[in-house]
Scaffold this motif. Structure first.
Motif, PDB file in Angstrom:
ATOM      1  N   GLN A   1      17.511-115.422 -47.437  1.00 49.01           N
ATOM      2  CA  GLN A   1      16.644-116.543 -47.071  1.00 49.01           C
ATOM      3  C   GLN A   1      15.201-116.057 -47.029  1.00 49.01           C
ATOM      4  OE1 GLN A   1      17.583-118.303 -43.306  1.00 49.01           O
ATOM      5  NE2 GLN A   1      15.961-119.817 -43.425  1.00 49.01           N
ATOM      6  N   LEU A   2      14.338-116.739 -47.786  1.00 42.28           N
ATOM      7  CA  LEU A   2      12.930-116.367 -47.814  1.00 42.28           C
ATOM      8  C   LEU A   2      12.223-116.948 -46.593  1.00 42.28           C
ATOM      9  CD1 LEU A   2      13.926-116.120 -50.820  1.00 42.28           C
ATOM     10  CD2 LEU A   2      11.525-116.451 -51.437  1.00 42.28           C
ATOM     11  N   ASP A  31       6.681-109.748 -55.704  1.00 42.52           N
ATOM     12  CA  ASP A  31       7.183-110.925 -56.396  1.00 42.52           C
ATOM     13  C   ASP A  31       6.271-112.142 -56.286  1.00 42.52           C
ATOM     14  OD1 ASP A  31      10.495-110.104 -55.169  1.00 42.52           O
ATOM     15  OD2 ASP A  31       9.498-109.518 -57.048  1.00 42.52           O
ATOM     16  N   TYR A  32       5.401-112.147 -55.276  1.00 39.72           N
ATOM     17  CA  TYR A  32       4.605-113.338 -55.005  1.00 39.72           C
ATOM     18  C   TYR A  32       3.168-112.974 -54.645  1.00 39.72           C
ATOM     19  CZ  TYR A  32       8.877-116.122 -54.677  1.00 39.72           C
ATOM     20  OH  TYR A  32      10.059-116.761 -54.934  1.00 39.72           O
ATOM     21  N   ALA A  33       2.299-113.940 -54.823  1.00 40.41           N
ATOM     22  CA  ALA A  33       0.969-113.876 -54.228  1.00 40.41           C
ATOM     23  C   ALA A  33       1.062-114.479 -52.824  1.00 40.41           C
ATOM     24  CB  ALA A  33      -0.040-114.667 -55.059  1.00 40.41           C
ATOM     25  N   CYS A  96       0.265-118.774 -43.627  1.00 44.02           N
ATOM     26  CA  CYS A  96       0.399-117.984 -44.839  1.00 44.02           C
ATOM     27  C   CYS A  96       1.430-118.660 -45.739  1.00 44.02           C
ATOM     28  CB  CYS A  96       0.770-116.535 -44.542  1.00 44.02           C
ATOM     29  SG  CYS A  96       2.368-116.257 -43.767  1.00 44.02           S
ATOM     30  N   ALA A  97       1.268-118.421 -47.030  1.00 51.33           N
ATOM     31  CA  ALA A  97       2.115-119.069 -48.014  1.00 51.33           C
ATOM     32  C   ALA A  97       2.371-118.118 -49.165  1.00 51.33           C
ATOM     33  CB  ALA A  97       1.458-120.358 -48.520  1.00 51.33           C
ATOM     34  N   ALA A  98       3.526-118.287 -49.802  1.00 52.32           N
ATOM     35  CA  ALA A  98       3.902-117.441 -50.933  1.00 52.32           C
ATOM     36  C   ALA A  98       4.128-118.295 -52.168  1.00 52.32           C
ATOM     37  CB  ALA A  98       5.165-116.657 -50.602  1.00 52.32           C
ATOM     38  N   ASP A  99       3.565-117.837 -53.271  1.00 48.88           N
ATOM     39  CA  ASP A  99       3.721-118.562 -54.542  1.00 48.88           C
ATOM     40  C   ASP A  99       3.352-117.601 -55.656  1.00 48.88           C
ATOM     41  OD1 ASP A  99       4.089-121.587 -55.426  1.00 48.88           O
ATOM     42  OD2 ASP A  99       2.569-120.684 -56.741  1.00 48.88           O
ATOM     43  N   SER A 107       2.430-124.314 -52.621  1.00 46.37           N
ATOM     44  CA  SER A 107       3.127-123.024 -52.550  1.00 46.37           C
ATOM     45  C   SER A 107       4.602-123.226 -52.215  1.00 46.37           C
ATOM     46  CB  SER A 107       2.475-122.132 -51.497  1.00 46.37           C
ATOM     47  OG  SER A 107       1.218-121.680 -51.938  1.00 46.37           O
ATOM     48  N   ASP A 108       5.392-122.316 -52.718  1.00 45.88           N
ATOM     49  CA  ASP A 108       6.834-122.447 -52.554  1.00 45.88           C
ATOM     50  C   ASP A 108       7.286-122.291 -51.113  1.00 45.88           C
ATOM     51  OD1 ASP A 108       7.525-120.707 -55.688  1.00 45.88           O
ATOM     52  OD2 ASP A 108       7.169-122.827 -55.282  1.00 45.88           O
ATOM     53  N   TYR A 109       6.646-121.363 -50.403  1.00 46.93           N
ATOM     54  CA  TYR A 109       7.108-121.035 -49.054  1.00 46.93           C
ATOM     55  C   TYR A 109       5.926-120.970 -48.094  1.00 46.93           C
ATOM     56  CZ  TYR A 109      11.072-119.686 -51.877  1.00 46.93           C
ATOM     57  OH  TYR A 109      12.102-119.690 -52.779  1.00 46.93           O
TER      58      TYR A 109
END
Length: 120
Positions: A1-2, A31-33, A96-99, A107-109
């Protein structure tokens, strides 16, 4: 789970400093920015800064250039945002966000956010 979990927010006087942390789990920084956004009461969410091991670069919005520094710690899978010379207009919930793309509003997360209040 991310998952992304922010910490480090709080109340600080104008001119003070805070360091926000964003701990990632379920994926690696390679894997992500990772981007930082903020949203002040009654305002739209805005991008603040981003770090990408995909491109090898960092980015800062004009309003925080020279005051904020973003950095990544791969060993801890953490991205930090050092915020100096804070002003009342920096008051907001910081996320914060990851994409794959820096500062993507879609952003994805996303993390849950941490409150930063700058006030005397």
């Amino acid at each position: 789970q991310l998952q992304l979990v922010e910490s480090g927010g709080g109340l600080v006087q104008p001119g003070g400093s805070l360091r926000l942390s964003c701990v990632a789990s379920g994926f690696t920084l390679d894997d992500y920015a990772i981007s930082w956004f903020r949203q002040a009461p009654g305002k739209e969410r805005e991008g603040v800064s981003c770090i990408s091991t995909i491109t090898g670069g960092t980015h800062y919005e004009d309003s925080v250039k020279g005051r904020f520094t973003i950095s990544g710690d791969k060993d801890k899978n953490t991205v930090n945002l050092q915020m100096n010379s804070l002003q009342p207009e920096d008051t907001a919930v910081y996320y914060c966000a990851a994409d794959r793309i820096c500062l993507s509003p879609a952003s994805d997360y996303w993390g849950q956010g941490t409150q930063v209040t700058v006030s005397s």
